[in-house]
Design a protein around this motif. Sequence first.
Motif: not given
Length: 464
Positions: A85, A88, A131, A133-135, A137, A151, A154, A170, A172
């Motif tokens: 991921g 942030s 923004i 952090p993203t998960k 895959e 993941d 931050w 969402s 953010t």
Amino acid sequence: MSEVIEINKMVSLEVSADRVSATLIIKKPEGLSASLVADAVAAGKISEVYVLEPVNRNLKELSGKPPTAFPARIDLARGIPPKPGADSQVEYIIDLRTKPGTVDPETGQMDFRERDIVKQVKEEDIILKLIPPTKGENGFDVFGNPAIGADGAWVTQYVAGEGIGVTDESGTQIFHALASGVIVTQGKVLSVSDVLTIDGDIDFKSGNVRYKGTVVVKGSVKTGFEVIAKGDVTIEGFVEPDSKVTGSNVVIMKGCYGQVNAERNVQAEFAENAMVRAGKSVGIKTVNRSQLIGSHIGVNKFSASKAVAYEDIAIAEVISPKSNPSSLEVQYLPSVLDIINQFKSEYALIRFRIDLNKAYLSNSGVQLTELIESQRIPSDVPADAAKEAHTFLRDLKLASRFKAAIAEMAGRCDGRINLGRADNFTVINLYGKEVQLYNEKQKVTFSYDKERKSICERGDHANH
């Protein structure tokens, strides 16, 4: 660290540390066999799904190579790599990062005094977005097991201080101003304040400062730099030579060697080779080789300097070296002087028109004395002359009004110069009338005599 699995004496299987790829290591040509791929898959427990299609072709090509080509490596299998991921991120709507300077678009040169550190905002302005952090895959290793995608972390963090609001959209985080002011950054804490505080000097570190509110400078304004504010300005140090301070009220805790412009009042400990202007009052303890301009001027010690006031001057001690005597002036307000000059210009035009009409009417046989006294145009006067006579009478009334207005405006000369002690050579100027003192004066007041149009002196004075 990678893992090595022995297939036979001539061949081993190397699995990468992330277990997503497997490679055959063939030590000698004798290691090549038709069952090599099947043997390696079975020995290494490799999932056949991830065995690479070109592996048999590559082995066939390798079989035609000389012994010097060994040991050789052939990719056997590749899984599906996991995708980590994203960490942030900060999306700056207002760039809070400092700049080394600002490039002049005309010259292309960088002005290191213009660093744009003052970030002004209005209520509800968005400052930045955090923004999240993203998960990660997941993928699969060559054994068919899940390969975990980490993941994002931050790695950026801001904290909302006073005057900052945060909303969540969402995930953010949106930082916005709750009031108009300037953004203050202390570590990772953001605040909005109506007072801009500079903890040190105004120099190359801070750059020039321009702000719509109040500014407090804990240090000095260094040479060549400027502070321009719509609100009040407090300088706890010095205003150095070639520097400039502009504000509503300006207070200089120590002293001024530069230029100060205040919409209202100026207060300073001393002024040396300085230029100080104020819309209302100037109050300075010690002034030397400087110029002061304001409606009211108050000084304790005034030496080799010039003061121009529009209402009054009060100085405890005036020192006037013969080579550079002090000058004290009371003048009309610039706005009043503009009106007087405009009225005089209009009056001159009207008088010019009156003189022309006077000559024309006299040549037309009109009795000017009778016309002026009666304020009536005789019936036997020709139409053209009657028209000019009407203009003539109107201009006389206008001229009289302008003359009265000029006298009334020019009569507003109630300014005073109050001195505790003044050296000889001191120059006194009131509304254009000037005198120079030929001896020392003590406790004296100078005013303007409207009737005599001269300077009037009152108080105790003595020759020394």
